[in-house]
Design a protein around this motif. Sequence first.
Motif, mmCIF file in Angstrom:
data_model
loop_
_atom_site.group_PDB
_atom_site.id
_atom_site.type_symbol
_atom_site.label_atom_id
_atom_site.label_comp_id
_atom_site.label_asym_id
_atom_site.label_seq_id
_atom_site.Cartn_x
_atom_site.Cartn_y
_atom_site.Cartn_z
ATOM 1 N N THR A 1 22.845 -7.573 -54.561
ATOM 2 C CA THR A 1 23.390 -8.244 -55.470
ATOM 3 C C THR A 1 22.451 -8.411 -56.668
ATOM 4 O O THR A 1 22.808 -8.640 -57.882
ATOM 5 N N THR A 2 21.012 -7.897 -56.384
ATOM 6 C CA THR A 2 20.255 -7.888 -57.593
ATOM 7 C C THR A 2 19.737 -6.299 -57.972
ATOM 8 O O THR A 2 18.611 -6.300 -58.683
ATOM 9 N N MET A 3 20.224 -5.292 -57.309
ATOM 10 C CA MET A 3 19.769 -3.954 -57.442
ATOM 11 C C MET A 3 20.849 -3.207 -58.134
ATOM 12 O O MET A 3 22.014 -3.175 -57.919
ATOM 13 N N ILE B 1 13.228 -0.577 -58.130
ATOM 14 C CA ILE B 1 13.705 -1.803 -57.265
ATOM 15 C C ILE B 1 12.661 -2.950 -57.116
ATOM 16 O O ILE B 1 11.697 -2.649 -56.698
ATOM 17 N N SER B 2 13.245 -4.055 -57.239
ATOM 18 C CA SER B 2 12.340 -5.273 -57.314
ATOM 19 C C SER B 2 11.972 -5.496 -55.812
ATOM 20 O O SER B 2 12.643 -5.274 -54.869
ATOM 21 N N ALA B 3 10.952 -6.374 -55.496
ATOM 22 C CA ALA B 3 10.527 -6.824 -54.122
ATOM 23 C C ALA B 3 11.881 -7.432 -53.389
ATOM 24 O O ALA B 3 12.089 -7.506 -52.266
ATOM 25 N N GLU B 4 12.376 -8.375 -54.230
ATOM 26 C CA GLU B 4 13.421 -9.346 -53.715
ATOM 27 C C GLU B 4 14.633 -8.428 -53.372
ATOM 28 O O GLU B 4 15.200 -8.706 -52.414
ATOM 29 N N ALA B 5 15.089 -7.465 -54.230
ATOM 30 C CA ALA B 5 16.121 -6.559 -54.106
ATOM 31 C C ALA B 5 15.799 -5.637 -52.786
ATOM 32 O O ALA B 5 16.720 -5.464 -51.739
ATOM 33 N N LEU B 6 14.842 -5.194 -52.744
ATOM 34 C CA LEU B 6 14.232 -4.398 -51.302
ATOM 35 C C LEU B 6 14.579 -5.241 -50.104
ATOM 36 O O LEU B 6 15.298 -4.635 -49.186
ATOM 37 N N GLU C 1 16.254 -8.116 -49.760
ATOM 38 C CA GLU C 1 17.811 -8.082 -49.572
ATOM 39 C C GLU C 1 18.678 -6.770 -48.961
ATOM 40 O O GLU C 1 19.390 -7.096 -48.209
ATOM 41 N N ARG C 2 18.097 -5.958 -49.274
ATOM 42 C CA ARG C 2 18.788 -4.714 -48.795
ATOM 43 C C ARG C 2 18.534 -4.280 -47.355
ATOM 44 O O ARG C 2 19.281 -3.791 -46.619
ATOM 45 N N MET C 3 17.194 -4.498 -47.031
ATOM 46 C CA MET C 3 16.742 -3.872 -45.800
ATOM 47 C C MET C 3 16.653 -5.006 -44.661
ATOM 48 O O MET C 3 16.746 -4.614 -43.573
ATOM 49 N N ASN C 4 16.845 -6.228 -44.932
ATOM 50 C CA ASN C 4 16.996 -7.322 -43.869
ATOM 51 C C ASN C 4 18.453 -7.309 -43.358
ATOM 52 O O ASN C 4 19.230 -7.519 -43.994
ATOM 53 N N ILE C 5 18.621 -7.230 -41.903
ATOM 54 C CA ILE C 5 19.983 -7.317 -41.549
ATOM 55 C C ILE C 5 20.372 -8.348 -40.455
ATOM 56 O O ILE C 5 19.399 -8.792 -40.122
ATOM 57 N N PHE C 6 21.458 -8.520 -40.243
ATOM 58 C CA PHE C 6 21.789 -9.152 -39.047
ATOM 59 C C PHE C 6 22.079 -8.317 -37.801
ATOM 60 O O PHE C 6 22.539 -7.234 -38.072
ATOM 61 N N SER C 7 21.596 -8.819 -36.920
ATOM 62 C CA SER C 7 21.410 -8.035 -35.602
ATOM 63 C C SER C 7 21.665 -8.959 -34.494
ATOM 64 O O SER C 7 20.872 -9.793 -34.110
ATOM 65 N N ALA C 8 22.728 -8.665 -33.470
ATOM 66 C CA ALA C 8 22.670 -9.522 -32.271
ATOM 67 C C ALA C 8 23.177 -8.599 -30.831
ATOM 68 O O ALA C 8 23.880 -7.488 -31.253
ATOM 69 N N TYR C 9 22.609 -9.075 -29.911
ATOM 70 C CA TYR C 9 22.773 -8.153 -28.748
ATOM 71 C C TYR C 9 23.382 -8.931 -27.452
ATOM 72 O O TYR C 9 22.579 -9.881 -26.958
ATOM 73 N N ARG C 10 24.332 -8.422 -26.767
ATOM 74 C CA ARG C 10 24.833 -8.994 -25.582
ATOM 75 C C ARG C 10 24.393 -7.919 -24.385
ATOM 76 O O ARG C 10 25.406 -7.255 -24.189
ATOM 77 N N PHE C 11 23.348 -7.662 -23.793
ATOM 78 C CA PHE C 11 23.121 -6.915 -22.821
ATOM 79 C C PHE C 11 23.028 -7.663 -21.377
ATOM 80 O O PHE C 11 21.545 -7.952 -21.130
ATOM 81 N N PRO C 12 23.803 -8.052 -20.730
ATOM 82 C CA PRO C 12 23.698 -8.796 -19.089
ATOM 83 C C PRO C 12 22.498 -8.199 -18.416
ATOM 84 O O PRO C 12 22.663 -6.914 -18.323
ATOM 85 N N GLY C 13 21.618 -9.061 -18.149
ATOM 86 C CA GLY C 13 20.458 -8.355 -17.381
ATOM 87 C C GLY C 13 19.319 -7.692 -18.155
ATOM 88 O O GLY C 13 18.368 -7.465 -17.641
ATOM 89 N N CYS C 14 19.678 -7.492 -19.501
ATOM 90 C CA CYS C 14 18.661 -6.922 -20.230
ATOM 91 C C CYS C 14 18.211 -7.637 -21.337
ATOM 92 O O CYS C 14 17.323 -7.215 -22.445
ATOM 93 N N SER D 1 5.634 -0.327 -43.964
ATOM 94 C CA SER D 1 4.649 -1.011 -44.387
ATOM 95 C C SER D 1 4.895 -2.063 -45.537
ATOM 96 O O SER D 1 4.580 -3.145 -45.430
ATOM 97 N N VAL D 2 5.729 -1.741 -46.315
ATOM 98 C CA VAL D 2 6.377 -2.658 -47.446
ATOM 99 C C VAL D 2 7.171 -3.665 -46.855
ATOM 100 O O VAL D 2 7.101 -4.924 -47.176
ATOM 101 N N ILE D 3 8.099 -3.281 -45.931
ATOM 102 C CA ILE D 3 9.081 -4.240 -45.456
ATOM 103 C C ILE D 3 8.417 -5.143 -44.389
ATOM 104 O O ILE D 3 8.401 -6.326 -44.450
ATOM 105 N N VAL D 4 7.484 -4.577 -43.518
ATOM 106 C CA VAL D 4 6.825 -5.507 -42.602
ATOM 107 C C VAL D 4 5.708 -6.356 -43.385
ATOM 108 O O VAL D 4 5.603 -7.500 -43.080
ATOM 109 N N GLY D 5 5.035 -5.854 -44.409
ATOM 110 C CA GLY D 5 4.357 -6.752 -45.250
ATOM 111 C C GLY D 5 4.933 -7.889 -45.886
ATOM 112 O O GLY D 5 4.524 -8.943 -46.165
#
Length: 401
Positions: free
Chosen positions: A314-316, A325-330, A332-345, A394-398
């Motif tokens: 929304t800001t890029m 690209i601003s740090a906020e836009a970066l 926003e773009r690279m952070n994602i929802f992620s969920a896992y249902r792996f019975p036993g794992c 390194s930018v995203i982790v930082g």
Amino acid sequence: PVLIAGALIWFAVRLAEETPFILVIGGALLVACFVLGSIGWSLRVPGPTYGEPQAVNSDGPHTLLIVFDAYGRQDDLEDLFDTDIAGFVEDLEQRGFTVASEATANYPFTYGSIAAMLNLDYTIEAGEITEDELELMRAALAGSVGLVPLFEEAGYETAYIQNAWAGSQCGPGIDWCIRDGLMARTLWNLGRMTIFSPLVEMIWADPFNSLSIDQLQDLGDYVVRPTPDDEPRFTFAHFLLPHFPLRLAADCSRVDDGPLAIWGVQSDLLDERRGRYGAQVTCVNRLVLDAIDRYIAAYPDAAIMITGDHGPLTTMNPDGSYADISAEALAERMNIFSAYRFPGCAATVRPDITPVNGARLLANCVLDAGLAEVPDRNLWIDEDGMGEAIDITSVIVGDGG
């Protein structure tokens, strides 16, 4: 269909001397769209035709991989979009999911992210993008390499829920290609090339929303459909939601389009646009939870991976380069929802896992594939998919993401 369309266009050109050229051409193309769409509708595939049953991995669970386009991470949804999905996360956890609270995308655009998941490895590395990398990406998107063949070798039936985006088209080896809405897609994409584009948009809803909502509402029906001899099924489903156009309310009803339908950088519309996006997230959550409940009721040991391919923008400026690209836009773009249902794992799901390793974990937990993790990396590619891939891990982790 091509010959019919060509004949109509030729006829229109012949009439152009006496009739306004653009009007006749537009009308001819619209008729051609209808012909092509009608033929496309007749090509809808209801399900696979089965021959002799093959030896299968009878102990393997039914498996579902869902990719939601532009689904941002929980913390960003709350901080930037004033959208609280804590209840949805809790609902998933009660159903055996582990939510990766620090998940990030491997690539900022759909083709790279989905290809990496299906390939079980990166298809494009840092540096100049080569034709070999693009060819591998296309093969992965079609299910010709990587994850899908692993399930096929294990005796699974494979199913694709095909949508309006070209990269989610079924490959030749897919057993069940669910490709609803071919006529709507054809009329929409070709009809908008004519002078009758406003009429087309008024009569037919944008398939990037309408088709995805229809398919998401039908997801429960698709995934519980029995397979021959009770063999397991691997289903891949890519939904073009909550990605723009922003035309859905929280209850999934259609809202007026206007300038809020698309991403943009206008500051005066930012809050309202983000509100629209949050509403689409709420709609998606309700529908997918209904489908998951039906799936788990039918197959209690089912393995399920739900992930965004990238976040919103929304800001890029989508036409800008990485340097713009601003740090906020970066983030926003690279952070994602992620969920896992792996019975036993479940214990093996890290909070900061990226989708490429999520897909490898899926293969290990379901098929005992024995794949080692690859390094979690974030690679930036400009939207046109050409030129250079930049390693921004390194930018995203930082940034804490």
